[in-house]
Write a protein that holds these residues in place. Structure first.
Motif, short mmCIF file in Angstrom:
data_model
loop_
_atom_site.label_atom_id
_atom_site.label_comp_id
_atom_site.label_asym_id
_atom_site.label_seq_id
_atom_site.Cartn_x
_atom_site.Cartn_y
_atom_site.Cartn_z
N GLN A 126 0.82 -1.20 0.00
CA GLN A 126 0.00 0.00 0.00
C GLN A 126 0.86 1.25 0.00
OE1 GLN A 126 -0.49 2.09 2.94
NE2 GLN A 126 -1.96 3.42 1.94
N LYS A 127 1.89 1.26 0.81
CA LYS A 127 2.76 2.44 0.89
C LYS A 127 3.50 2.68 -0.42
CE LYS A 127 3.22 2.50 5.87
NZ LYS A 127 4.01 2.18 7.04
N GLU A 128 3.94 1.61 -1.05
CA GLU A 128 4.62 1.75 -2.34
C GLU A 128 3.68 2.33 -3.40
OE1 GLU A 128 6.18 -2.11 -3.27
OE2 GLU A 128 7.74 -2.00 -1.73
N LEU A 129 2.45 1.84 -3.42
CA LEU A 129 1.48 2.34 -4.38
C LEU A 129 1.14 3.80 -4.11
CD1 LEU A 129 -0.89 -0.75 -4.64
CD2 LEU A 129 0.54 0.16 -6.46
N GLU A 130 1.00 4.16 -2.83
CA GLU A 130 0.71 5.56 -2.51
C GLU A 130 1.86 6.46 -2.95
OE1 GLU A 130 -0.43 6.06 1.58
OE2 GLU A 130 -2.53 5.70 1.07
N GLY A 131 3.10 5.98 -2.80
CA GLY A 131 4.25 6.76 -3.24
C GLY A 131 4.25 6.99 -4.74
N MET A 132 3.80 5.98 -5.47
CA MET A 132 3.74 6.11 -6.93
C MET A 132 2.59 6.99 -7.39
SD MET A 132 4.59 2.42 -8.60
CE MET A 132 4.32 1.25 -7.31
N ILE A 133 1.48 6.93 -6.66
CA ILE A 133 0.29 7.63 -7.12
C ILE A 133 0.34 9.13 -6.83
CG2 ILE A 133 -1.20 7.42 -5.06
CD1 ILE A 133 -3.46 6.60 -6.90
N SER A 134 1.02 9.54 -5.76
CA SER A 134 1.01 10.95 -5.34
C SER A 134 1.36 11.93 -6.45
CB SER A 134 1.92 11.15 -4.13
OG SER A 134 1.37 10.47 -3.03
N PRO A 135 2.47 11.73 -7.19
CA PRO A 135 2.78 12.70 -8.24
C PRO A 135 1.83 12.66 -9.44
CG PRO A 135 4.40 10.92 -8.23
CD PRO A 135 3.53 10.72 -7.04
N GLU A 149 4.74 5.84 -19.06
CA GLU A 149 5.57 4.83 -18.37
C GLU A 149 5.28 4.80 -16.87
OE1 GLU A 149 9.74 4.93 -19.20
OE2 GLU A 149 9.42 4.90 -21.37
N GLU A 150 5.10 5.97 -16.26
CA GLU A 150 4.79 6.03 -14.83
C GLU A 150 3.43 5.42 -14.54
OE1 GLU A 150 5.74 9.82 -12.69
OE2 GLU A 150 6.45 10.39 -14.71
N VAL A 151 2.47 5.72 -15.40
CA VAL A 151 1.12 5.17 -15.22
C VAL A 151 1.16 3.65 -15.36
CG1 VAL A 151 -1.22 5.10 -16.18
CG2 VAL A 151 -0.01 7.28 -16.00
N GLU A 152 1.87 3.18 -16.38
CA GLU A 152 1.98 1.73 -16.58
C GLU A 152 2.67 1.06 -15.39
OE1 GLU A 152 2.11 1.33 -21.44
OE2 GLU A 152 4.00 1.49 -20.33
N THR A 153 3.72 1.67 -14.86
CA THR A 153 4.42 1.12 -13.71
C THR A 153 3.47 0.97 -12.53
OG1 THR A 153 6.52 2.04 -14.41
CG2 THR A 153 6.31 1.45 -12.08
N PHE A 154 2.65 2.00 -12.29
CA PHE A 154 1.68 1.94 -11.20
C PHE A 154 0.69 0.80 -11.44
CE2 PHE A 154 -2.48 2.81 -9.46
CZ PHE A 154 -2.18 3.02 -8.13
N LEU A 155 0.15 0.70 -12.66
CA LEU A 155 -0.86 -0.32 -12.94
C LEU A 155 -0.29 -1.73 -12.83
CD1 LEU A 155 -2.69 1.42 -15.92
CD2 LEU A 155 -3.52 1.16 -13.57
N TYR A 156 0.95 -1.92 -13.28
CA TYR A 156 1.58 -3.24 -13.14
C TYR A 156 1.82 -3.58 -11.67
CZ TYR A 156 2.29 -3.50 -18.20
OH TYR A 156 2.10 -3.55 -19.56
N SER A 157 2.20 -2.57 -10.87
CA SER A 157 2.39 -2.79 -9.44
C SER A 157 1.06 -3.13 -8.77
CB SER A 157 2.99 -1.55 -8.77
OG SER A 157 4.28 -1.30 -9.26
N LEU A 158 0.01 -2.44 -9.18
CA LEU A 158 -1.32 -2.74 -8.65
C LEU A 158 -1.69 -4.18 -8.96
CD1 LEU A 158 -4.03 -1.80 -7.41
CD2 LEU A 158 -4.71 -1.09 -9.71
N GLU A 159 -1.44 -4.61 -10.18
CA GLU A 159 -1.77 -5.99 -10.55
C GLU A 159 -0.94 -6.99 -9.74
OE1 GLU A 159 -2.74 -8.82 -14.29
OE2 GLU A 159 -2.90 -6.65 -14.41
N ASN A 160 0.34 -6.71 -9.53
CA ASN A 160 1.17 -7.60 -8.71
C ASN A 160 0.63 -7.71 -7.29
OD1 ASN A 160 2.95 -8.20 -10.77
ND2 ASN A 160 4.36 -6.57 -10.24
N ASN A 161 0.15 -6.59 -6.76
CA ASN A 161 -0.39 -6.60 -5.41
C ASN A 161 -1.71 -7.37 -5.34
OD1 ASN A 161 1.80 -5.15 -4.57
ND2 ASN A 161 0.77 -3.19 -4.66
#
Length: 200
Positions: A126-135, A149-161
């Motif tokens: 959750q903390k990692e995702l919040e760090g990515m989503i803030s900016p 690329e940043e949006v894709e990184t967030f979405l892939y992290s969400l899927e991993n979680n």
């Protein structure tokens, strides 16, 4: 639903309305000689399991995770085209994600039955995702498309979680929770909700 399953629906509906089970079973076997008493028992059990699933918070969480994944994949697909649909979806998606404070932590803290290791991993996710989503929250739709690329990184992290939750967190809870506890958490889930798809 298979044709075999659907052929039972009329009988099961009549049973639910209070008709005598023995009479219905006998009528069913007369009308459908290709089926057996085992088929009847199996369909009753399937119906019972469907009813139980309605009140199982783990089933609901898994369904919500499926909705998360479908939405995430849809957004990834729209990003490839860079069209107006993605531009319109992204700001709302990120706002809802943030307003929810990402459901992984909520789930982890809500169930005290989780082991410390699993709970800590969910909170870390959750903390990692919040760090990515803030900016990303302050950006418009067109700006988000330009930072693909940043949006894709967030979405892939969400899927991993989500995979972590489906493969580790939910099975651990399924093993530990009694039917009474499941009903208790179902009622609580109805009060607070867990997932993006439930926020209105």
């Amino acid at each position: 639903m298979t044709s075999k399953d659907s052929s039972f629906e009329n009988y099961l509906n009549r049973l639910e309305q209070g008709e005598n089970e023995d009479e219905l079973k006998a009528q069913f076997l007369r009308d459908h000689p290709e089926y057996s008493l085992e088929d009847w028992a199996l369909q009753l059990r399937k119906k019972q399991e469907r009813e139980e699933d309605k009140y199982n918070p783990l089933v609901l969480l898994a369904s919500e995770n499926g909705a998360f994944r479908a939405l995430s994949r849809s957004i990834l697909s729209e990003l490839e085209t860079g069209d107006e649909v993605a531009s319109n979806i992204l700001p709302e998606f990120f706002t809802r994600m943030k307003s929810l404070s990402i459901h992984f932590e909520k789930v982890a803290l809500f169930f005290p039955e989780l082991t410390k290791k699993v709970r800590n991993k969910a909170v870390q996710n959750q903390k990692e995702l919040e760090g990515m989503i803030s900016p990303l929250l302050v950006l418009s739709g067109s700006e988000l498309i330009n930072r693909k690329e940043e949006v894709e990184t967030f979405l892939y992290s969400l899927e991993n979680n989500i995979c972590f939750e489906n493969q580790v967190l939910l099975p651990e809870l399924e093993e530990k929770l009694s039917s009474e506890k499941l009903l208790f958490y179902y009622e609580k889930e109805m009060e607070i909700g867990f997932a993006l798809i439930r926020i209105r």
